[in-house]
Each structure stands twice: as C-alpha cells, then as structure tokens.
Design a protein around this motif. Structure first.
Motif, mmCIF file in Angstrom:
data_model
loop_
_atom_site.group_PDB
_atom_site.id
_atom_site.type_symbol
_atom_site.label_atom_id
_atom_site.label_comp_id
_atom_site.label_asym_id
_atom_site.label_seq_id
_atom_site.Cartn_x
_atom_site.Cartn_y
_atom_site.Cartn_z
ATOM 1 N N LEU A 38 15.121 12.344 4.241
ATOM 2 C CA LEU A 38 14.468 11.088 4.607
ATOM 3 C C LEU A 38 13.956 10.397 3.349
ATOM 4 O O LEU A 38 13.655 11.055 2.349
ATOM 5 C CB LEU A 38 13.297 11.350 5.563
ATOM 6 N N ASP A 39 13.820 9.087 3.416
ATOM 7 C CA ASP A 39 13.280 8.326 2.293
ATOM 8 C C ASP A 39 11.763 8.322 2.399
ATOM 9 O O ASP A 39 11.161 7.367 2.900
ATOM 10 C CB ASP A 39 13.827 6.899 2.301
ATOM 11 N N ALA A 40 11.142 9.399 1.935
ATOM 12 C CA ALA A 40 9.688 9.535 2.020
ATOM 13 C C ALA A 40 9.268 10.743 1.195
ATOM 14 O O ALA A 40 10.104 11.431 0.595
ATOM 15 C CB ALA A 40 9.249 9.708 3.470
ATOM 16 N N PHE A 73 0.809 -1.212 0.000
ATOM 17 C CA PHE A 73 0.000 0.000 0.000
ATOM 18 C C PHE A 73 0.844 1.265 0.000
ATOM 19 O O PHE A 73 2.062 1.228 0.150
ATOM 20 C CB PHE A 73 -0.905 0.035 1.240
ATOM 21 N N PHE A 74 0.140 2.399 -0.121
ATOM 22 C CA PHE A 74 0.689 3.665 0.328
ATOM 23 C C PHE A 74 0.463 3.714 1.834
ATOM 24 O O PHE A 74 -0.606 3.334 2.326
ATOM 25 C CB PHE A 74 -0.028 4.845 -0.340
ATOM 26 N N TYR A 75 1.451 4.172 2.584
ATOM 27 C CA TYR A 75 1.346 4.123 4.030
ATOM 28 C C TYR A 75 1.900 5.397 4.665
ATOM 29 O O TYR A 75 2.790 6.063 4.108
ATOM 30 C CB TYR A 75 2.078 2.900 4.594
ATOM 31 N N ILE A 76 1.358 5.733 5.821
ATOM 32 C CA ILE A 76 1.766 6.912 6.570
ATOM 33 C C ILE A 76 2.950 6.569 7.471
ATOM 34 O O ILE A 76 2.970 5.536 8.133
ATOM 35 C CB ILE A 76 0.602 7.438 7.426
ATOM 36 N N GLN A 101 3.762 12.746 6.079
ATOM 37 C CA GLN A 101 4.944 12.051 5.552
ATOM 38 C C GLN A 101 4.526 10.630 5.224
ATOM 39 O O GLN A 101 4.034 9.913 6.085
ATOM 40 C CB GLN A 101 6.071 12.052 6.581
ATOM 41 N N PHE A 102 4.707 10.228 3.966
ATOM 42 C CA PHE A 102 4.211 8.914 3.539
ATOM 43 C C PHE A 102 5.147 8.314 2.505
ATOM 44 O O PHE A 102 6.072 8.961 2.001
ATOM 45 C CB PHE A 102 2.800 9.049 2.951
ATOM 46 N N ASN A 103 4.882 7.048 2.163
ATOM 47 C CA ASN A 103 5.661 6.370 1.137
ATOM 48 C C ASN A 103 4.819 5.234 0.574
ATOM 49 O O ASN A 103 3.674 5.029 0.965
ATOM 50 C CB ASN A 103 6.989 5.855 1.691
ATOM 51 N N GLY A 104 5.405 4.462 -0.341
ATOM 52 C CA GLY A 104 4.721 3.357 -0.989
ATOM 53 C C GLY A 104 5.431 3.006 -2.278
ATOM 54 O O GLY A 104 6.197 3.813 -2.824
ATOM 55 N N ASN A 105 5.201 1.796 -2.766
ATOM 56 C CA ASN A 105 5.914 1.337 -3.956
ATOM 57 C C ASN A 105 5.723 2.241 -5.161
ATOM 58 O O ASN A 105 6.612 2.380 -5.993
ATOM 59 C CB ASN A 105 5.470 -0.087 -4.311
ATOM 60 N N SER A 106 4.544 2.858 -5.295
ATOM 61 C CA SER A 106 4.260 3.709 -6.452
ATOM 62 C C SER A 106 4.364 5.195 -6.138
ATOM 63 O O SER A 106 4.015 6.022 -6.979
ATOM 64 C CB SER A 106 2.855 3.401 -6.993
ATOM 65 N N ALA A 107 4.825 5.540 -4.944
ATOM 66 C CA ALA A 107 4.866 6.947 -4.546
ATOM 67 C C ALA A 107 5.746 7.769 -5.477
ATOM 68 O O ALA A 107 5.417 8.907 -5.831
ATOM 69 C CB ALA A 107 5.361 7.061 -3.106
ATOM 70 N N ARG A 108 6.863 7.193 -5.901
ATOM 71 C CA ARG A 108 7.779 7.927 -6.773
ATOM 72 C C ARG A 108 7.120 8.257 -8.106
ATOM 73 O O ARG A 108 7.289 9.347 -8.643
ATOM 74 C CB ARG A 108 9.045 7.095 -7.002
ATOM 75 N N SER A 167 25.863 3.625 -22.022
ATOM 76 C CA SER A 167 25.994 4.483 -20.837
ATOM 77 C C SER A 167 24.801 5.431 -20.721
ATOM 78 O O SER A 167 24.287 5.676 -19.618
ATOM 79 C CB SER A 167 27.297 5.284 -20.903
ATOM 80 N N HIS A 168 24.367 5.946 -21.868
ATOM 81 C CA HIS A 168 23.193 6.833 -21.863
ATOM 82 C C HIS A 168 21.937 6.046 -21.477
ATOM 83 O O HIS A 168 21.098 6.527 -20.709
ATOM 84 C CB HIS A 168 23.019 7.473 -23.241
ATOM 85 N N PHE A 169 21.824 4.843 -21.995
ATOM 86 C CA PHE A 169 20.689 3.992 -21.666
ATOM 87 C C PHE A 169 20.653 3.700 -20.170
ATOM 88 O O PHE A 169 19.593 3.795 -19.532
ATOM 89 C CB PHE A 169 20.782 2.685 -22.456
ATOM 90 N N THR A 170 21.794 3.343 -19.596
ATOM 91 C CA THR A 170 21.859 3.039 -18.166
ATOM 92 C C THR A 170 21.466 4.240 -17.328
ATOM 93 O O THR A 170 20.723 4.117 -16.345
ATOM 94 C CB THR A 170 23.266 2.563 -17.781
ATOM 95 N N ALA A 171 21.970 5.426 -17.723
ATOM 96 C CA ALA A 171 21.651 6.640 -16.975
ATOM 97 C C ALA A 171 20.158 6.955 -17.041
ATOM 98 O O ALA A 171 19.538 7.299 -16.023
ATOM 99 C CB ALA A 171 22.463 7.812 -17.520
ATOM 100 N N MET A 172 19.554 6.824 -18.234
ATOM 101 C CA MET A 172 18.131 7.111 -18.392
ATOM 102 C C MET A 172 17.277 6.099 -17.630
ATOM 103 O O MET A 172 16.281 6.449 -17.001
ATOM 104 C CB MET A 172 17.759 7.096 -19.879
ATOM 105 N N PHE A 173 17.686 4.837 -17.682
ATOM 106 C CA PHE A 173 16.931 3.784 -16.996
ATOM 107 C C PHE A 173 16.986 3.990 -15.481
ATOM 108 O O PHE A 173 15.953 3.878 -14.800
ATOM 109 C CB PHE A 173 17.496 2.416 -17.365
ATOM 110 N N LYS A 174 18.157 4.312 -14.952
ATOM 111 C CA LYS A 174 18.292 4.496 -13.517
ATOM 112 C C LYS A 174 17.508 5.710 -13.047
ATOM 113 O O LYS A 174 16.900 5.700 -11.970
ATOM 114 C CB LYS A 174 19.758 4.645 -13.134
ATOM 115 N N GLU A 175 17.492 6.762 -13.859
ATOM 116 C CA GLU A 175 16.719 7.952 -13.493
ATOM 117 C C GLU A 175 15.230 7.623 -13.413
ATOM 118 O O GLU A 175 14.513 8.121 -12.538
ATOM 119 C CB GLU A 175 16.938 9.063 -14.520
ATOM 120 N N ALA A 176 14.762 6.774 -14.330
ATOM 121 C CA ALA A 176 13.336 6.430 -14.380
ATOM 122 C C ALA A 176 12.946 5.396 -13.333
ATOM 123 O O ALA A 176 11.869 5.478 -12.739
ATOM 124 C CB ALA A 176 12.970 5.933 -15.773
ATOM 125 N N GLU A 177 13.802 4.398 -13.097
ATOM 126 C CA GLU A 177 13.437 3.260 -12.246
ATOM 127 C C GLU A 177 14.098 3.260 -10.884
ATOM 128 O O GLU A 177 13.688 2.512 -9.991
ATOM 129 C CB GLU A 177 13.783 1.950 -12.961
#
Length: 337
Positions: A90-92, A68-71, A143-150, A303-313
């Motif tokens: 913080l990671d949130a 879930f999204f969680y508090i 302050q919250f987080n969740g797998n899809s929060a990003r 290298s460009h592919f790796t950078a773009m993928f890491k930024e997205a995922e």
C-alpha cells in the motif's frame, strides 16, 4: 447495521460519527477496549481477535492530504493464537506498537520478534506479515501518510533498521495512540489539525530515541564543525577524505567515524544531500539542461545523477522541473551553490 450501510447511528451510550470516516459497524459501548466510549469497529476480521479489538478506517479530506500528516487506518488488536495476517503493498507507512505478549514481524526477507515496548515503523509498499507467538499479543497500529512522511521515514531508518524499544516510555506512546484513536472518532473540524500535531509529536520522539542522548550541540568537536563548514561551501568539489582529515588535523579513519557520530550521516551522504539540494534549486529556477545541472552539482554522469535524484525525491529531475514550472513560480537570479 450491515457492512453495506454507511449511515450514522445516534443513541444514548452508543453510536459515533467522525468527520470523513466510513463507519461500517457500530458495537455496544461496553468498556472493554483501550479507549473511552464509544468504540468503533469497521469490518474487522474477527478471527483470532478478542472483542476488545477495534479498527477505524478514516477518509482524509483533500486539505489533510495536501497539507498534513493524516490517518488512513488505526486500531488496537488483542490477538488469540493462531493469529496471523498478510498485508498487500500500500502507498502508506505503518507503525506497530506492542504493549503485551509476543509476536513476529516478517519484512523484506527478515523475521523479527516483537515484545512489549517494541515499535516497528515501515513502508507499506513492501509487503509484510505478522503472527502471534503467544496468547495475549496486543498492539496498537497506525497506517498514515503525508507529503513529508517519506522524509521522516528515511531519517528514522537511516541507521539501517526499522525497530525501536520504548519500554521506558510505554505510557507516553500508549497515550499518543489512544489520543489518535480518540481524534479519529471526533466530529470537530479541528480534528485533522490535531491529528497532524499528534503524528508529528510521535515521529519526533521516535527520531529522538534513535539519537545518542549524550550528544548535545555543545559536545560537537571543533574539527567536526570545521569539516561541516568546509563541505557546506565545497560540496560540488571532489575532495578526498585524506585531504579533509589533513585540513582539520585528524586521521581519515577518526574523521569518518566521528562525522557519522556527531552529524548523523556519513561524509558522502552529507555531500550528496547538499548536491541534491543545489540540484533542486537549479531545476526550479533555471532552464539549464539536466546534463549541465548534474555537472554543476558535482555529479558528471547524467544517468547517475538521475538515479540519485529519483531515489531521494521519488521522481526524475525532469518530472521535478515540470511540476515546478506548472506552479508558475520563478526567479530571475541563478541560485548559488
């Protein structure tokens, strides 16, 4: 009860337990705050805060964290100048909602004034500071987080800022925050499911506030539909903007502006999203080398592919593949673009 005592008190008119919450201090249930009885304050720094200010620290269950999204924390502050706070990374994700008075918010080198009806949604990994500009600056915070929060956060901030004014829907957002505060104090095993529902609802209407209300599915011009259809099948190709525009009979400048207005992203961003979607499939379901995956997706420089993928995922292509290999899930047929 001391700050070190984590036990739960029960007596008439006061005392609260909440599933998974760490209750550090319980105050009398006098109706002074924004929520109904009882109130919880968990180690609030009372300096320059009224007695109506509350904070709840929630400890989510593993199910909530994985599903879930969680508090993590939630509260309501009525400030008394000179009020200020500096927050560590913080990671949130945080959402602040000003309901009265005026304050300032410093974030990523910029300073913004917060007035009644202003909402700011930001990444807590980047440090921030806040301060009251006048007596009575009051705000809800979450302050919250969740797998899809990003993903939600990136969608919210894709136009380049973190702020929305919701003065016309003040009571709607106030009700959502009060509901979340109420749920954070609940004992029901359904609490985290209902918290998730309320968070999704708030994020959804925040995203809706960022979209031009005059736009509907039926208002999208045919040349935009044709361009989207073409890009859905040819995103691995390098098709110049002039060629895209010529194919649908408009100028490249008009196509570029209109695409962003109706689709919500630039043509380049739309193409890249499709390429990365295809890359995820290739990484999951094939054992092709990263260099070959990059080329198949239309990004010839690894290298460009790796950078773009890491930024997205948030992880490298190799780490992404290893995660999926650990699940033991695979398909025998190669995915198509």
């Amino acid at each position: 009860m001391t700050d070190q005592n984590h036990s739960l008190m029960f007596s008439k008119g006061r005392g609260v337990t909440s599933l998974g919450n760490r209750v550090l201090k319980i105050v009398p249930s006098k109706q002074t705050g924004p929520t109904s009885n009882p109130k919880i304050t968990t180690g609030v720094n009372r300096k320059n805060l009224s007695e109506s200010s509350i904070r709840i620290i929630a400890t989510p269950t593993p199910t909530a964290i994985n599903t879930f999204f969680y508090i993590q924390r939630i509260g309501y502050y009525e400030t008394v100048p000179p009020f200020s706070r500096n927050a560590p990374g913080l990671d949130a994700y945080n959402i602040f909602f000003t309901v009265a008075g005026t304050g300032t918010f410093k974030y990523m080198g910029e300073e913004y004034v917060q007035r009644k009806g202003d909402i700011v949604w930001f990444d807590c990994k980047k440090k921030y500071s806040i301060a009251a500009l006048d007596k009575g600056w009051s705000y809800y915070w979450l302050q919250f987080n969740g797998n899809s929060a990003r993903g939600y956060y990136k969608e919210y901030t894709k136009r380049g800022d973190n702020f929305t004014n919701v003065s016309s829907e003040l009571n709607t957002y106030r009700s959502i925050f009060e509901r979340l505060i109420e749920l954070s104090q609940a004992t029901s095993i359904r609490r985290e499911i209902l918290v998730n529902d309320a968070l999704v609802h708030m994020m959804t209407i925040l995203l809706e506030n960022r979209v031009d209300s005059s736009l509907t599915l039926n208002s999208v011009p045919e040349y935009i539909r044709e361009t989207v259809d073409y890009l859905n099948w040819h995103y691995t190709d390098k098709t110049p903007l002039t060629e895209l525009a010529s194919n649908v009979g408009v100028s490249k400048f008009h196509l570029s502006r209109s695409f962003k207005r109706y689709v919500g992203v630039t043509i380049g961003q739309y193409v890249m999203a499709n390429r990365l979607r295809y890359a995820r499939d290739l990484l999951k379901y094939t054992d092709k080398p990263i260099r070959q995956v990059a080329q198949m997706c239309g990004i010839p420089q690894p290298s460009h592919f790796t950078a773009m993928f890491k930024e997205a995922e948030g992880v490298t292509p190799l780490s992404y593949r290893k995660h999926w290999e650990e699940t033991g899930y695979y398909e025998t047929e190669e995915p198509t673009p």
